[in-house]
Design a protein around this motif. Structure first.
Motif: not given
Length: 337
Positions: A34-41
């Motif tokens: 969650t602190y790096c990338m959204p769920a869909a990439g």
């Protein structure tokens, strides 16, 4: 190993000698933290823009010839690269003024059960493995994947083949996993690992980082001192982590306070992205295009010149606390840690 007395050195205009090259093998990842990338990439680097293995190794060879003594492979998740074992083998065989570079790797650990042995045989020296929690429900929420058991199996696999030291990277987050700081150290001490707590940095794809939500290095140490006796370990040098001996040793714990206690003055790192852009700093707003140098026929001297040009523009610090600080356009997965 320090460079030989007559080694060509990569020195910036502030006198910092660069010996550490971080190479991102891919911007793709098998988790969605969650602190790096959204769920869909995020939009991925197009395949035709990514460096080929030959191009990557050639840049590394030039850098090693200029005094680089350590190569760290990063991502994204570097073990997603299908030829990662071959990459390690070729990089570990390079030679420079100080001999062969040490090749290490930062990973989420998911593929280590199958790859730890081949990687060690190829010349990989050690690994850093990310694990922000020991709780399955929390891991699933943080990474959007139910893979904690696979990470733990990867840690065990790295230990079984003798990759050492094994460092466990933890991003401490307020109200998320800050109640596990002591538990994570106990887990590391019992397993013979070194845990390193990292202040959350403004490198997320969504640009929602908040300093208020960040757990500081000082807070981490305060939590640790409530449970352990800590003595500062000597000899930090250019290492990003300030290390502490736990309860008289031999176990140590590291704290990387990149935001509140930056160590820019001793920085010896330069970063190569998966699409061939050289960055003098994790927070740099500019890049030097080595891919184009290679693909337009540039020789090794041209590559070396471009590397030195990049370092000539390196700033004295990342300026996170400056009023005009701007987060890099690229998120962490596209820069490489």
């Amino acid at each position: 190993m320090p460079p030989a007395a007559d080694a060509p050195l990569l020195v910036d205009r502030h006198g910092r000698v660069h010996r550490d090259l971080r190479i991102s093998l891919t911007d793709r990842c098998s988790l969605r933290c969650t602190y790096c990338m959204p769920a869909a990439g995020v939009p991925w680097i197009p395949a035709h823009d990514a460096l080929t293995t030959d191009e990557l190794v050639r840049i590394a060879a030039v850098a090693v010839a200029q005094g680089i003594t350590e190569i760290r492979l990063t991502g994204g998740e570097p073990l997603l690269r299908t030829d990662v074992v071959d990459v390690v083998s070729r990089l570990a065989a390079l030679t420079g003024p100080s001999g062969r570079p040490e090749v290490s790797l930062t990973t989420n650990g998911l593929r280590l059960p199958e790859l730890a042995g081949p990687l060690a045989a190829a010349g990989l020296a050690r690994v850093n493995i990310s694990i922000d929690t020991l709780r399955r429900d929390r891991f699933r929420t943080l990474t959007r994947r139910d893979r904690l058991d696979d990470v733990l199996a990867g840690i065990a696999a790295a230990r079984a083949v003798g990759l050492s030291p094994i460092k466990l990277n933890v991003v401490a987050m307020r109200g998320v996993n800050d109640d596990e700081i002591v538990d994570l150290v106990r887990f590391a001490v019992e397993g013979g690992y070194e845990v390193r707590f990292i202040e959350q940095m403004p490198l997320d794809a969504g640009h929602v980082w908040s300093r208020v939500q960040m757990v500081t290095g000082a807070e981490v140490l305060a939590a640790l001192r409530s449970a352990f006796d800590l003595v500062e370990a000597p000899g930090r040098g250019s290492a990003p982590a300030e290390r502490w001996v736990v309860d008289g040793g031999p176990a140590t714990v590291g704290v990387i306070a990149s935001v509140t206690a930056p160590f820019c003055g001793a920085c010896d790192r330069v970063r190569l992205t998966a699409d061939g852009q050289l960055r003098s700093c994790l927070f740099a707003r500019t890049e030097t295009d080595l891919r184009t140098v290679l693909r337009t026929g540039g020789d090794d001297a041209a590559v070396a010149h471009a590397i030195r040009r990049c370092l000539a523009g390196k700033r004295p610090g990342h300026d996170i606390d400056a009023p005009g600080f701007l987060q890099p356009d690229r998120p962490m997965n596209a820069i490489g840690g």
